[in-house]
Write a protein that holds these residues in place. Structure first.
Motif: not given
Length: 513
Positions: A10-11, A13, A91-94
């Motif tokens: 998940r992390y 990105q 951080q980049y969004s998912n």
DNA sequence: AGCACA
């Protein structure tokens, strides 16, 4: 699917032109976000106040490279990204675009929904809620236009006891007035209790007035000194309601319509406040109401709307039912057409158990409600006053449902598969004296395997069937129940149960097989 | 400090 089993990544990105920012300062404004991000590119969209703490946000750049440049800049920078001196994690969004699904609560309107939160569930006693309610009413009602009048009008007790009130301590209200500045003329107020806490709908003249009130009050805490000692904090959460014009039926301690001075004062509220009923023991009794509040103790078995309808129909026509959780227990509101019927029901059912063995013991009191606003047909509520084909068929056996009854004004699913003529026939059998089997749908929900000494059979014949057939040691068949109207002998309340259950689940009645 | 919204 393999895609569902990758939370461990998940992390990690992948770049997106949408950035996820967290650890933002309280109530971080969009401008502050833009200020931070715009050196890296063109911002085309934002979403602020995200997450439970409302301290996250999304920022969407016009171009992916702009987002990458921002992330990589702060990845290698010795100075972290900061807003108001607080480190912001980026951080980049998912997701790859911000979908500004403005929730209805963010769509400005002239009516605000005020929720009071931040209260421990166990702290919320009726008294506490009343106090909160009063505060909100004061707060919002203390409009600049009529500070004195509003102050007077908004207090529940004032309806009947103006002079007592005149001598009471006004400092709280002055404080409230001071802390929550006024925003304009408040037209109407409706207050109610929800699982989320105490809520109030506040109707202003227009969306502009409403939004200024919202902007000033949203997220504000009610000062400690306005709260009971044991409550540490208490926040106002304000959003926009989809309502544009509240339908206030009475002036009462729960609702006000300031645009209509001729609106009748709720007789129930009036009655109770005018002369607090004092019981034989000298204790204050709650004012009577046509709506009963039932607390269900020792709830070993599912208590559905239908079960309650069956039990409470023994005393008269039940108009509406609502089931809800409160303080870890289950409660229900049962609405009768009048106070007298409710009083009979309260008298005959108080302290009785729905099931043998002390299970689902009922504790009844009068609700402050007089007219429940419930979904016509949900698993937690029922409005029997709405003309609904299944209900019509239930209540008027043998009568074909009127064609227009199929038009469902509430948008409630209509189960076209239900054979009502069959229902009526079955009902005829029931009325002829057949002992009904228990609805298998209920059986399925009963934890029948978990009760020592209880046989499956005893569960399939719930105790309250005895309401109409006094026998045995069932609490519901005790002498107190003999005051039930005689009509119940001919039309047992349980005649409705199975049909209601079947219709609810959209299945053909099981007894028609 | 860790992903909106029905």
């Amino acid at each position: 699917m393999s895609t569902s089993s990758q939370p461990q990544f998940r992390y990690t990105q992948t770049p997106s032109k949408v950035l996820h920012l967290r650890n933002l300062p309280w109530e971080c404004a969009e401008e502050e976000l833009v200020e931070l991000c715009k050196p890296f590119g063109k911002i085309v969209n934002t979403k602020c106040n995200v997450g439970a703490n409302r301290n996250q946000a999304f920022v969407e750049f016009a171009d992916l490279n702009q987002a990458i440049s921002m992330v990589s800049y702060y990845a290698s920078s010795s100075e972290p990204a900061q807003i108001r001196g607080k480190t912001v994690y980026i951080q980049y969004s998912n997701r790859h675009e911000i979908v500004n699904n403005k929730s209805p609560g963010d769509t400005p309107g002239n009516v605000l929904l005020v929720t009071i939160e931040g209260v421990e569930p166990n702290d919320v006693t009726i008294e506490t809620i009343h106090l909160f309610g009063d505060i909100v009413m004061y707060v919002i009602l203390l409009s600049r236009v009529y500070p004195e009048a509003c102050m007077l009008r908004c207090h529940s007790e004032l309806i009947s006891r103006p002079f007592a009130y005149a001598n009471s301590d006004f400092s709280h209200y002055a404080i409230a007035c001071d802390v929550f500045s006024a925003f304009g003329f408040v037209h109407k107020i409706a207050t109610f209790e929800k699982a989320a806490g105490f809520q109030a709908l506040i109707q202003f003249t227009d969306a502009e007035t409403a939004s200024s009130a919202r902007n000033a009050l949203d997220g504000r805490s009610i000062p400690r000194y306005l709260l009971p000692d044991h409550v540490t904090s208490c926040y106002l959460r304000i959003s926009y309601s989809a309502h544009t014009d509240l339908n206030i039926k009475f002036q009462s301690h729960r609702s006000r319509d300031y645009t209509n001075p001729y609106l009748p004062v709720n007789p129930t509220a009036m009655e109770g406040l005018m002369q607090p009923v004092v019981g034989p023991d000298g204790k204050k009794q709650e004012p009577q109401s046509n709506v009963l509040l039932a607390s269900i103790e020792n709830m070993q078995y599912a208590v559905t709307v239908d079960v309650l309808h069956t039990v409470f129909s023994a005393s008269g026509t039940v108009q509406k039912i609502a089931i809800f959780e409160k303080n870890g227990g289950t409660q229900a509101l049962i609405q009768y057409p009048d106070v007298t019927t409710a009083a009979v029901a309260k008298e005959s059912l108080e302290g009785h158990c729905i099931y043998d063995g002390g299970y689902c013991k009922l504790h009844l009191s009068y609700s402050r409600h007089t007219d429940l606003n419930v979904k016509a047909y949900s698993d937690k509520s029922r409005d029997y006053t709405i003309s609904d084909p299944s209900l019509l068929a239930t209540q008027v056996p043998g009568l074909p449902a009127a064609p227009n009854a199929w038009q469902n004004p509430q948008g409630v699913p209509v189960h076209h598969g239900t054979d009502y003529s069959a229902s009526a026939a079955i009902q005829g059998q029931l009325l002829a004296g057949q002992v009904p089997a228990w609805d298998p749908n209920f059986q399925a929900r009963l934890p029948y395997g978990s009760v020592p000494g209880q046989t499956y059979q005893s569960l399939t014949a719930p105790t309250y069937v005895n309401v109409a057939r006094p026998a045995g040691s069932s609490p519901l068949s005790q002498p107190g129940a003999s005051s039930m109207p005689m009509q119940q002998q001919q039309q047992p309340p349980w005649a409705n149960v199975r049909q209601g259950g079947a219709a609810e689940l959209g299945q053909p009645p099981y007894y028609s097989r």
